[in-house]
Design a protein around this motif. Structure first.
Motif, PDB file in Angstrom:
ATOM      1  N   SER A 183       0.035  34.336  50.103  1.00 28.89           N
ATOM      2  CA  SER A 183       1.441  34.659  50.364  1.00 28.89           C
ATOM      3  C   SER A 183       1.714  34.764  51.855  1.00 28.89           C
ATOM      4  O   SER A 183       0.875  35.236  52.622  1.00 28.89           O
ATOM      5  CB  SER A 183       1.796  35.996  49.700  1.00 28.89           C
ATOM      6  N   ASN A 184       2.921  34.342  52.244  1.00 25.17           N
ATOM      7  CA  ASN A 184       3.375  34.472  53.628  1.00 25.17           C
ATOM      8  C   ASN A 184       4.386  35.607  53.791  1.00 25.17           C
ATOM      9  O   ASN A 184       5.058  35.702  54.817  1.00 25.17           O
ATOM     10  CB  ASN A 184       4.003  33.152  54.104  1.00 25.17           C
ATOM     11  N   ARG A 185       4.517  36.452  52.776  1.00 26.62           N
ATOM     12  CA  ARG A 185       5.463  37.556  52.860  1.00 26.62           C
ATOM     13  C   ARG A 185       5.062  38.531  53.978  1.00 26.62           C
ATOM     14  O   ARG A 185       3.877  38.667  54.291  1.00 26.62           O
ATOM     15  CB  ARG A 185       5.501  38.324  51.533  1.00 26.62           C
ATOM     16  N   PRO A 186       6.046  39.222  54.548  1.00 31.09           N
ATOM     17  CA  PRO A 186       5.713  40.267  55.523  1.00 31.09           C
ATOM     18  C   PRO A 186       4.809  41.323  54.880  1.00 31.09           C
ATOM     19  O   PRO A 186       4.973  41.660  53.699  1.00 31.09           O
ATOM     20  CB  PRO A 186       7.072  40.865  55.893  1.00 31.09           C
ATOM     21  N   ILE A 187       3.854  41.817  55.652  1.00 32.46           N
ATOM     22  CA  ILE A 187       2.945  42.855  55.177  1.00 32.46           C
ATOM     23  C   ILE A 187       3.199  44.119  55.980  1.00 32.46           C
ATOM     24  O   ILE A 187       3.296  44.075  57.206  1.00 32.46           O
ATOM     25  CB  ILE A 187       1.475  42.419  55.355  1.00 32.46           C
ATOM     26  N   ARG A 188       3.333  45.227  55.272  1.00 33.23           N
ATOM     27  CA  ARG A 188       3.489  46.523  55.928  1.00 33.23           C
ATOM     28  C   ARG A 188       2.312  47.402  55.518  1.00 33.23           C
ATOM     29  O   ARG A 188       1.979  47.491  54.333  1.00 33.23           O
ATOM     30  CB  ARG A 188       4.801  47.182  55.522  1.00 33.23           C
ATOM     31  N   ILE A 189       1.701  48.054  56.493  1.00 34.88           N
ATOM     32  CA  ILE A 189       0.554  48.932  56.223  1.00 34.88           C
ATOM     33  C   ILE A 189       1.003  50.386  56.358  1.00 34.88           C
ATOM     34  O   ILE A 189       1.546  50.787  57.391  1.00 34.88           O
ATOM     35  CB  ILE A 189      -0.611  48.644  57.187  1.00 34.88           C
ATOM     36  N   ASP A 192      -6.094  40.308  40.315  1.00 30.81           N
ATOM     37  CA  ASP A 192      -6.293  38.987  40.903  1.00 30.81           C
ATOM     38  C   ASP A 192      -5.200  38.716  41.933  1.00 30.81           C
ATOM     39  O   ASP A 192      -4.025  38.558  41.585  1.00 30.81           O
ATOM     40  CB  ASP A 192      -6.264  37.927  39.798  1.00 30.81           C
ATOM     41  N   PHE A 193      -5.571  38.643  43.222  1.00 29.58           N
ATOM     42  CA  PHE A 193      -4.588  38.446  44.278  1.00 29.58           C
ATOM     43  C   PHE A 193      -3.948  37.057  44.243  1.00 29.58           C
ATOM     44  O   PHE A 193      -2.923  36.839  44.881  1.00 29.58           O
ATOM     45  CB  PHE A 193      -5.218  38.716  45.645  1.00 29.58           C
ATOM     46  N   ALA A 194      -4.518  36.163  43.491  1.00 33.17           N
ATOM     47  CA  ALA A 194      -3.891  34.849  43.325  1.00 33.17           C
ATOM     48  C   ALA A 194      -2.549  34.965  42.615  1.00 33.17           C
ATOM     49  O   ALA A 194      -1.733  34.036  42.668  1.00 33.17           O
ATOM     50  CB  ALA A 194      -4.823  33.916  42.547  1.00 33.17           C
ATOM     51  N   LEU A 195      -2.294  36.110  41.983  1.00 32.91           N
ATOM     52  CA  LEU A 195      -1.034  36.330  41.255  1.00 32.91           C
ATOM     53  C   LEU A 195       0.006  37.059  42.106  1.00 32.91           C
ATOM     54  O   LEU A 195       1.042  37.475  41.570  1.00 32.91           O
ATOM     55  CB  LEU A 195      -1.304  37.149  39.985  1.00 32.91           C
ATOM     56  N   ILE A 196      -0.244  37.212  43.413  1.00 32.47           N
ATOM     57  CA  ILE A 196       0.624  38.036  44.243  1.00 32.47           C
ATOM     58  C   ILE A 196       2.072  37.554  44.229  1.00 32.47           C
ATOM     59  O   ILE A 196       3.010  38.343  44.323  1.00 32.47           O
ATOM     60  CB  ILE A 196       0.083  38.106  45.697  1.00 32.47           C
ATOM     61  N   GLU A 197       2.298  36.247  44.084  1.00 34.62           N
ATOM     62  CA  GLU A 197       3.660  35.723  44.040  1.00 34.62           C
ATOM     63  C   GLU A 197       4.231  35.676  42.617  1.00 34.62           C
ATOM     64  O   GLU A 197       5.417  35.449  42.433  1.00 34.62           O
ATOM     65  CB  GLU A 197       3.713  34.321  44.659  1.00 34.62           C
ATOM     66  N   ASN A 198       3.395  35.917  41.638  1.00 30.29           N
ATOM     67  CA  ASN A 198       3.839  35.927  40.246  1.00 30.29           C
ATOM     68  C   ASN A 198       3.052  36.990  39.471  1.00 30.29           C
ATOM     69  O   ASN A 198       2.302  36.687  38.550  1.00 30.29           O
ATOM     70  CB  ASN A 198       3.643  34.548  39.613  1.00 30.29           C
ATOM     71  N   PRO A 199       3.223  38.259  39.845  1.00 31.62           N
ATOM     72  CA  PRO A 199       2.390  39.320  39.261  1.00 31.62           C
ATOM     73  C   PRO A 199       2.663  39.532  37.778  1.00 31.62           C
ATOM     74  O   PRO A 199       3.788  39.312  37.301  1.00 31.62           O
ATOM     75  CB  PRO A 199       2.790  40.552  40.064  1.00 31.62           C
ATOM     76  N   GLN A 200       1.624  39.947  37.082  1.00 33.93           N
ATOM     77  CA  GLN A 200       1.786  40.306  35.684  1.00 33.93           C
ATOM     78  C   GLN A 200       2.534  41.627  35.602  1.00 33.93           C
ATOM     79  O   GLN A 200       2.259  42.567  36.344  1.00 33.93           O
ATOM     80  CB  GLN A 200       0.426  40.433  35.007  1.00 33.93           C
ATOM     81  N   GLU A 215       8.045  53.265  39.803  1.00 35.35           N
ATOM     82  CA  GLU A 215       9.270  52.796  40.450  1.00 35.35           C
ATOM     83  C   GLU A 215       9.540  51.319  40.200  1.00 35.35           C
ATOM     84  O   GLU A 215      10.536  50.773  40.690  1.00 35.35           O
ATOM     85  CB  GLU A 215       9.190  53.062  41.953  1.00 35.35           C
ATOM     86  N   GLY A 216       8.668  50.653  39.451  1.00 39.57           N
ATOM     87  CA  GLY A 216       8.910  49.263  39.072  1.00 39.57           C
ATOM     88  C   GLY A 216       8.384  48.230  40.038  1.00 39.57           C
ATOM     89  O   GLY A 216       8.725  47.052  39.944  1.00 39.57           O
ATOM     90  N   VAL A 217       7.532  48.641  40.982  1.00 38.75           N
ATOM     91  CA  VAL A 217       6.954  47.713  41.950  1.00 38.75           C
ATOM     92  C   VAL A 217       5.581  47.269  41.438  1.00 38.75           C
ATOM     93  O   VAL A 217       4.713  48.113  41.205  1.00 38.75           O
ATOM     94  CB  VAL A 217       6.806  48.369  43.336  1.00 38.75           C
ATOM     95  N   PRO A 218       5.343  45.972  41.243  1.00 39.21           N
ATOM     96  CA  PRO A 218       4.033  45.503  40.773  1.00 39.21           C
ATOM     97  C   PRO A 218       2.916  45.944  41.706  1.00 39.21           C
ATOM     98  O   PRO A 218       3.092  46.011  42.929  1.00 39.21           O
ATOM     99  CB  PRO A 218       4.185  43.977  40.774  1.00 39.21           C
ATOM    100  N   ILE A 219       1.752  46.250  41.132  1.00 39.18           N
ATOM    101  CA  ILE A 219       0.642  46.767  41.930  1.00 39.18           C
ATOM    102  C   ILE A 219      -0.599  45.890  41.779  1.00 39.18           C
ATOM    103  O   ILE A 219      -0.847  45.306  40.722  1.00 39.18           O
ATOM    104  CB  ILE A 219       0.307  48.224  41.570  1.00 39.18           C
ATOM    105  N   PHE A 220      -1.375  45.853  42.869  1.00 33.46           N
ATOM    106  CA  PHE A 220      -2.656  45.148  42.920  1.00 33.46           C
ATOM    107  C   PHE A 220      -3.702  46.144  43.414  1.00 33.46           C
ATOM    108  O   PHE A 220      -3.543  46.735  44.484  1.00 33.46           O
ATOM    109  CB  PHE A 220      -2.577  43.940  43.868  1.00 33.46           C
ATOM    110  N   LEU A 221      -4.764  46.319  42.624  1.00 34.55           N
ATOM    111  CA  LEU A 221      -5.777  47.309  42.941  1.00 34.55           C
ATOM    112  C   LEU A 221      -7.143  46.668  43.130  1.00 34.55           C
ATOM    113  O   LEU A 221      -7.489  45.712  42.435  1.00 34.55           O
ATOM    114  CB  LEU A 221      -5.868  48.361  41.824  1.00 34.55           C
ATOM    115  N   THR A 222      -7.923  47.232  44.069  1.00 34.19           N
ATOM    116  CA  THR A 222      -9.292  46.744  44.282  1.00 34.19           C
ATOM    117  C   THR A 222     -10.321  47.610  43.565  1.00 34.19           C
ATOM    118  O   THR A 222     -11.504  47.272  43.561  1.00 34.19           O
ATOM    119  CB  THR A 222      -9.612  46.694  45.792  1.00 34.19           C
ATOM    120  N   ASP A 223      -9.881  48.707  42.974  1.00 41.18           N
ATOM    121  CA  ASP A 223     -10.775  49.559  42.176  1.00 41.18           C
ATOM    122  C   ASP A 223      -9.982  50.102  40.988  1.00 41.18           C
ATOM    123  O   ASP A 223      -9.842  51.311  40.810  1.00 41.18           O
ATOM    124  CB  ASP A 223     -11.327  50.706  43.027  1.00 41.18           C
TER     125      ASP A 223
END
Length: 321
Positions: free
Chosen positions: A189-195, A277-285, A256-264
């Motif tokens: 993804s090329n989306r802006p990233i905020r840390i 699976d980060f390959a789904l970042i643009e189309n999250p389950q 809050e309805g925001v899709p999440i990606f976890l490493t653990d």
């Protein structure tokens, strides 16, 4: 048969400032109120000031301890209680942080989550089997939280950091993890990233500055750092997805309805509604969250409910290992 339940006040840290003394008073009240509720139901609730483990059916502590914890007295007592209870066929109830705290950090009613023997899902017993269908409605009312529809629009990907080297990170360096996440996201993804740094990590300013220099040197574009004064809900505004290791911001994001990606995900309270699976970042389950949120509600209890014995009445069924 009546059960003996001991609440250990010495498992709390000693306050050094007026603020920490006030917080510790609320924590001490938690342990006292639990014992009060136990007695109300006809069992024996004991409030102990001892720094030594004592035999009981159930011990009650507030806060967790892990293999890399410091060697302070209150943490060593927690460790001893957990180990000795297991050796002697008893159980330990752990009170830990409120997963809905992001909605109101003042925590009216002082709601906490309660489990047996461990704080990680799958390792601890959260007594959340077949939850009361009314429980979630009560939590929504008292904690001003509601399950929002999954978000299908948004802008940035928010990386939520945990404490550097903290127990939930398994001692990992959080800045190394964050840089790896930036690289992982940029692969798809090329989306802006905020840390977003952990608001309680005093070292965050320094290691975020180091990360900023590294990212600039590597010419990684559209990566910014959240304003330290921003609340989590502010950072979730217009957010497309949240990336986290295993901690409570993932729970907040999913509610809050925001899709999440976890490493653990296996050690996260949001694991069952998380993408891996980060390959789904643009189309999250997008998962069904109804059963999940009812489970979360079932293991949260207020001070009033402790005193009334409602928490113990529910958890007592799991008091034998």
């Amino acid at each position: 048969m009546a059960l003996r339940v001991i609440s250990y006040l010495a498992t709390l840290p000693r306050g050094k400032t007026a603020e920490t003394v006030a917080k510790n008073q609320l924590k001490a009240d938690t342990l006292r109120y639990f014992a009060e509720g136990v007695n109300r139901l006809g069992d024996t609730g004991v409030i102990s000031d001892s720094t030594e483990w004592q035999p009981s059916d159930v011990a009650v502590i507030l806060g967790w301890v892990h293999e890399r914890s410091k060697t302070s007295a209150h943490l060593e007592l927690r460790r001893s209680i957990l180990e000795r209870q297991a050796q002697h066929g008893g159980r330990t109830i752990i009170a830990d942080s409120n997963l809905f705290l992001y909605r109101d950090i003042t925590n009216p009613g002082y709601w906490l989550r309660y489990s047996y023997d461990n704080v990680f899902p799958g390792l601890g017993e959260y007594c959340d089997h077949d939850p009361d269908p009314q429980r979630w409605a009560q939590v929504q009312q008292h904690l001003n939280v509601q399950l929002r529809d999954w978000r299908r629009q948004g802008n940035h990907v928010l990386i939520c950091l945990q404490r550097d080297g903290g127990w939930s990170m398994g001692g990992r360096d959080v800045s190394h993890w964050a840089l790896k996440m930036v690289s992982e996201i940029r692969g798809y993804s090329n989306r802006p990233i905020r840390i977003r740094a952990h608001p309680g990590d005093k070292r965050a300013v320094k290691y975020c500055e180091r990360m900023q220099k590294l990212l600039t040197g590597r010419r990684v574009r559209d990566v910014s750092f959240s304003d330290p004064d921003h609340s989590l809900t502010q950072d979730l505004d217009q957010c497309w997805a949240v990336v986290n290791h295993n901690s409570s911001p993932a729970v907040a994001a999913a509610i809050e309805g925001v899709p999440i990606f976890l490493t653990d995900a296996d050690h996260s309270q949001a694991g069952e509604v998380a993408n891996r699976d980060f390959a789904l970042i643009e189309n999250p389950q997008l998962f069904d969250r109804d059963a999940w949120v009812r489970r979360l509600a079932q293991f949260h209890w207020s001070h009033q409910e402790l005193r009334q014995g409602l928490c113990w009445n529910h958890m007592r069924k799991w008091a034998r290992p």
